[in-house]
Design an enzyme around this catalytic site. Structure first.
Site, PDB file in Angstrom:
ATOM      1  N   ARG A 175      -5.312  16.034 -18.904  1.00  0.00           N
ATOM      2  CA  ARG A 175      -4.261  16.989 -19.798  1.00  0.00           C
ATOM      3  C   ARG A 175      -3.931  16.918 -20.605  1.00  0.00           C
ATOM      4  O   ARG A 175      -3.174  16.568 -22.045  1.00  0.00           O
ATOM      5  CB  ARG A 175      -4.014  18.472 -19.127  1.00  0.00           C
ATOM      6  CG  ARG A 175      -4.971  19.633 -18.380  1.00  0.00           C
ATOM      7  CD  ARG A 175      -4.665  20.817 -18.132  1.00  0.00           C
ATOM      8  NE  ARG A 175      -4.485  20.263 -16.306  1.00  0.00           N
ATOM      9  CZ  ARG A 175      -4.101  20.940 -15.414  1.00  0.00           C
ATOM     10  NH1 ARG A 175      -3.671  21.993 -15.628  1.00  0.00           N
ATOM     11  NH2 ARG A 175      -4.027  20.965 -14.024  1.00  0.00           N
ATOM     12  N   LYS A 201     -16.139  16.236  -4.164  1.00  0.00           N
ATOM     13  CA  LYS A 201     -15.603  16.293  -3.194  1.00  0.00           C
ATOM     14  C   LYS A 201     -16.411  16.935  -2.208  1.00  0.00           C
ATOM     15  O   LYS A 201     -16.303  18.278  -1.633  1.00  0.00           O
ATOM     16  CB  LYS A 201     -14.138  17.208  -3.369  1.00  0.00           C
ATOM     17  CG  LYS A 201     -13.014  16.900  -4.397  1.00  0.00           C
ATOM     18  CD  LYS A 201     -12.070  18.128  -4.468  1.00  0.00           C
ATOM     19  CE  LYS A 201     -10.691  17.549  -5.783  1.00  0.00           C
ATOM     20  NZ  LYS A 201     -11.053  16.633  -6.516  1.00  0.00           N
ATOM     21  N   LYS A 247     -14.149  11.582 -15.435  1.00  0.00           N
ATOM     22  CA  LYS A 247     -14.746  11.719 -14.537  1.00  0.00           C
ATOM     23  C   LYS A 247     -15.040  13.286 -14.653  1.00  0.00           C
ATOM     24  O   LYS A 247     -14.622  13.608 -15.789  1.00  0.00           O
ATOM     25  CB  LYS A 247     -12.837  12.264 -13.927  1.00  0.00           C
ATOM     26  CG  LYS A 247     -13.168  13.274 -12.913  1.00  0.00           C
ATOM     27  CD  LYS A 247     -12.718  13.260 -11.580  1.00  0.00           C
ATOM     28  CE  LYS A 247     -11.591  14.180 -12.385  1.00  0.00           C
ATOM     29  NZ  LYS A 247     -12.004  15.731 -12.009  1.00  0.00           N
ATOM     30  N   ASP A 264     -18.925  18.802   4.500  1.00  0.00           N
ATOM     31  CA  ASP A 264     -20.310  20.027   4.850  1.00  0.00           C
ATOM     32  C   ASP A 264     -20.996  19.473   6.147  1.00  0.00           C
ATOM     33  O   ASP A 264     -19.725  18.310   6.541  1.00  0.00           O
ATOM     34  CB  ASP A 264     -21.348  19.975   3.780  1.00  0.00           C
ATOM     35  CG  ASP A 264     -22.506  20.908   3.813  1.00  0.00           C
ATOM     36  OD1 ASP A 264     -22.351  21.557   5.241  1.00  0.00           O
ATOM     37  OD2 ASP A 264     -22.531  22.110   2.845  1.00  0.00           O
ATOM     38  N   THR A 290      -3.280  16.853  -4.605  1.00  0.00           N
ATOM     39  CA  THR A 290      -2.339  16.918  -5.435  1.00  0.00           C
ATOM     40  C   THR A 290      -1.173  17.877  -5.752  1.00  0.00           C
ATOM     41  O   THR A 290      -0.689  18.428  -5.845  1.00  0.00           O
ATOM     42  CB  THR A 290      -2.245  15.921  -7.030  1.00  0.00           C
ATOM     43  OG1 THR A 290      -3.033  16.779  -7.488  1.00  0.00           O
ATOM     44  CG2 THR A 290      -1.830  14.387  -6.602  1.00  0.00           C
ATOM     45  N   ASP A 348     -16.728  13.653  -9.511  1.00  0.00           N
ATOM     46  CA  ASP A 348     -15.952  14.528  -8.371  1.00  0.00           C
ATOM     47  C   ASP A 348     -15.915  15.219  -7.762  1.00  0.00           C
ATOM     48  O   ASP A 348     -15.973  16.731  -8.815  1.00  0.00           O
ATOM     49  CB  ASP A 348     -14.126  14.552  -9.172  1.00  0.00           C
ATOM     50  CG  ASP A 348     -13.103  14.831  -8.225  1.00  0.00           C
ATOM     51  OD1 ASP A 348     -13.477  14.758  -7.229  1.00  0.00           O
ATOM     52  OD2 ASP A 348     -12.516  15.362  -8.989  1.00  0.00           O
TER      53      ASP A 348
END
Length: 234
Positions: free
Chosen positions: A212, A63, A34, A66, A120, A61
């Site tokens: 992570r 997002k 990603k 607009d 999340t 990614d």
């Protein structure tokens, strides 16, 4: 599908050098990586092309959120990199989502479009603060069904909402799920709605996004291998 088809490793790094170093450390294990806003804003589409040149697939990614015309143009621009997945915010509304779908359909090659439902990091308190008087699950269901009705290929949701989406009008969507934390993780971070890799797969997740717990591990390859094993046995 092989376990590697279900796992996306998030390259949440500030530059190309660190990102590609992690790609090399996980070479032979990981198919999907990603690229999010931090890395994309530092390196642009060239980082997507560099990862793909090493034989991997990219989840871009961004997002997008607009007006419809702008998002349609952004879909066309992002598609030029060869990314396989691209995110946009479901909260942009039906017209924006439909414009993105039309733009993708006009291309010879286009990424699968994923609508982000509720981040999340958001819980009921965070939603209420933005003026949304609904639980995260209710809002995810609303946005998920709206997005799939507009022709979007998949959804990004937390592990907690996978089950309700699989029995909804969005039941056939590709469900890409962040907020994945191995049971033995000691990370303290900003994720609120989480699950283990095995639990998420058993609930019906299509793909898991893990950052992570792999990239900050002392041995990223070993951490990735453990998650792949859990996916395989779920």
């Amino acid at each position: 599908m092989k376990p590697a088809d279900h796992l996306i490793v998030a390259l949440d790094f500030p530059n190309r050098t660190q990102a590609l170093d992690m790609v090399e450390r996980l070479n032979g294990q990981i198919r999907w990586f990603k690229v999010g806003l931090e890395l994309y804003l530092a390196e642009g589409l060239s980082i997507v092309e560099a990862i793909r040149a090493r034989g991997h697939e990219v989840f871009l990614d961004l997002k997008l959120h607009d007006i419809p015309n702008t998002v349609a143009g952004a879909v066309r621009s992002a598609a030029a990199s060869g990314a396989g997945l691209l995110t946009l915010h479901a909260s942009g509304g039906p017209a924006m989502l439909a414009a993105a779908r039309r733009a993708a359909d006009e291309l010879d090659y286009a990424p699968r479009l994923l609508a982000v439902t509720v981040l999340t990091s958001m819980d009921k308190h965070q939603l209420t603060a933005t003026g949304i008087d609904a639980s995260p699950a209710s809002q995810v269901l609303l946005l998920g069904e709206m997005a799939t009705a507009a022709g979007i290929d998949g959804l990004v949701c937390s592990p907690e909402e996978v089950g309700i989406l699989r029995v909804s009008k969005a039941k056939d969507a590709l469900l890409v799920v962040p907020g994945i934390r191995p049971a033995d993780t000691t990370l303290a971070d900003d994720q609120s709605r989480i699950a283990t890799p095995g639990d998420a797969i058993r609930r019906g997740a299509s793909m898991l996004v893990v950052g992570r717990p792999i990239t900050k591990a002392a041995d990223p390859a070993a951490a990735a291998a453990a998650i792949l094993k859990e996916i395989e046995t779920a």
